[in-house]
Design an enzyme around this catalytic site. Structure first.
Site, mmCIF file in Angstrom:
data_model
loop_
_atom_site.group_PDB
_atom_site.id
_atom_site.type_symbol
_atom_site.label_atom_id
_atom_site.label_comp_id
_atom_site.label_asym_id
_atom_site.label_seq_id
_atom_site.Cartn_x
_atom_site.Cartn_y
_atom_site.Cartn_z
ATOM 1 N N HIS A 145 0.837 -1.197 0.000
ATOM 2 C CA HIS A 145 0.000 0.000 0.000
ATOM 3 C C HIS A 145 0.876 1.253 0.000
ATOM 4 C CE1 HIS A 145 -3.938 -2.002 1.066
ATOM 5 N NE2 HIS A 145 -3.056 -2.981 1.208
ATOM 6 N N ASN A 223 -0.175 -12.299 7.495
ATOM 7 C CA ASN A 223 0.470 -11.322 6.628
ATOM 8 C C ASN A 223 0.151 -9.900 7.063
ATOM 9 O OD1 ASN A 223 -0.314 -13.752 4.336
ATOM 10 N ND2 ASN A 223 1.792 -13.094 4.580
ATOM 11 N N ASP A 279 -6.656 -13.001 -2.591
ATOM 12 C CA ASP A 279 -5.905 -11.750 -2.719
ATOM 13 C C ASP A 279 -5.401 -11.604 -4.157
ATOM 14 O OD1 ASP A 279 -5.004 -9.344 -1.683
ATOM 15 O OD2 ASP A 279 -3.112 -10.161 -0.948
#
Length: 386
Positions: A145, A223, A279
């Site tokens: 991110h 994670n 994901d």
């Protein structure tokens, strides 16, 4: 008035989401499951779909899907992008999903919310709602991110989320407990929003407080969160020891070592379960070797997606591959692996009456699988999608 005909699936065993039936037919009418009957006692005038062995199972539900079919939601925040992502995952067994927006600009966020409302109005096949992963995360645990976009939650952010949930069947948000308050979590939860914790430096105590305030679970267990320690159990320890906390898990062998996956599955307290997520990024269903996220190149090689510095950036994973992984590498039964991809995520979002199992009135989202977990055919709400 002409009655709508019943469709009967015969010739395969049926995994209902709970147990496996043999010698039975699965009955469907107007896109809904209507029940079962002996294969030699079909309703009069039933349309028969005769299969040559294998297994019928409920369609998969993926609560974390960043892209597919060459499209990344962050790069195509429009109704067409959402439809492409849903369509790309259908042949791989996912019949309902939450397209997931990774931390991005206010403009991309606004476009995505408008696109979600349009996709719902269009009855986009497989579209279930949205998962907004960020921007209210920890900078230290942000992963892929963008650092400059990560920030605490403000009142207007909260109001925007509550307004969006009024228009969507499912809205999931991933937040870090250090960047949102318990009061904000409580208000989001009371509005029907699934609050998931992740990308966080929060320890056991702070995570437990956030769960008590209304957070439902954690995003991609292990994670981008504090791990298990013998003096500080971390966010992982809080998720495993809290019976009400759900947990998504990326089962590709890269995000989490299989020994730790097995440990987590043995340790998880219930009734909440661990469910599979992919994901997945835009590479699914393509031969792409790279793509761009927030202006940064993501490379695809050897089953992994990484930034130039080696940081994992989403997964090169589809749901049927995750199911095969937990069967072949972790030794789970086919039935439990299928539950992790269908029943458990449906229960997590409160939609197991219509998704994730074959029961009267449930959506006729059906997979025909071989016994080695290859996909032969897919139906979504009674419509053949693959």
């Amino acid at each position: 008035m002409t009655a709508h005909p019943t469709t009967a699936f015969t010739g395969a065993d049926i995994f209902t989401g709970h147990t496996t039936l043999s010698g039975q037919a699965l009955l469907m009418q107007m896109g809904k499951i209507t029940g079962f009957c002996p294969a030699d006692q079909l309703p009069q005038n039933a349309k028969k779909i005769e299969l040559q062995g294998g297994l019928l199972a409920p369609g998969f539900i993926d609560l974390q899907v960043n892209g597919g079919g060459g499209v990344l939601l962050n790069e195509a925040p429009c109704a067409e992008g959402l439809a492409t992502i849903c369509k790309a995952h259908a042949p791989l067994g996912t019949t309902a999903l939450l397209p997931t927006l990774i931390t991005d600009s206010p403009q991309v966020n606004a476009a995505t919310r408008a696109a979600a409302r349009e996709a719902l109005a269009n009855d986009t096949l497989g579209f279930l709602g949205l998962h907004l992963e960020g921007p209210h995360l920890s900078i230290a645990k942000r992963g892929a991110h963008a650092e400059e976009l990560v920030r605490p939650m403000k009142e207007q952010d909260l109001q925007n989320l509550i307004a969006l949930k009024q228009d969507l069947p499912v809205l999931m948000v991933t937040v870090a407990p250090e960047n949102v308050s318990d009061e904000q979590i409580r208000r989001l939860s009371e509005a029907g929003i699934y609050v998931s914790l992740g990308h966080s430096t929060a320890g056991f105590a702070r995570t437990s407080e956030a769960l008590a305030a209304g957070a439902r679970g954690v995003t991609h267990l292990f994670n981008a969160m504090t791990g298990l320690g013998h003096r500080e159990p971390g966010m992982v320890g809080a998720a495993l020891s809290n019976g009400a906390a759900w947990a998504g898990l990326i089962a590709d062998g890269y995000h989490v070592q299989k020994e730790m996956l097995n440990l987590a599955l043995r340790a998880k307290q219930g009734p909440a379960k661990i469910f599979l997520v992919t994901d997945a990024m835009s590479t699914i269903g393509t031969d792409m070797d790279h793509f761009t996220l927030n202006g940064r190149r993501i490379n695809r090689a050897d089953g992994r997606l990484t930034l130039e510095n080696g940081t994992l950036a989403g997964a090169d994973l589809d749901m049927i591959s995750a199911v095969r992984f937990v069967i072949n590498e972790l030794g789970l039964s086919k039935e439990e692996a299928l539950r992790m991809a269908s029943l458990y995520p449906a229960q997590a979002i409160g939609l197991s009456a219509t998704l994730g199992q074959f029961s009267e009135g449930a959506d006729a989202s059906i997979l025909h699988l071989s016994y080695d977990m290859q996909i032969n055919a897919v139906w979504i709400k009674g419509e053949q999608a693959a």
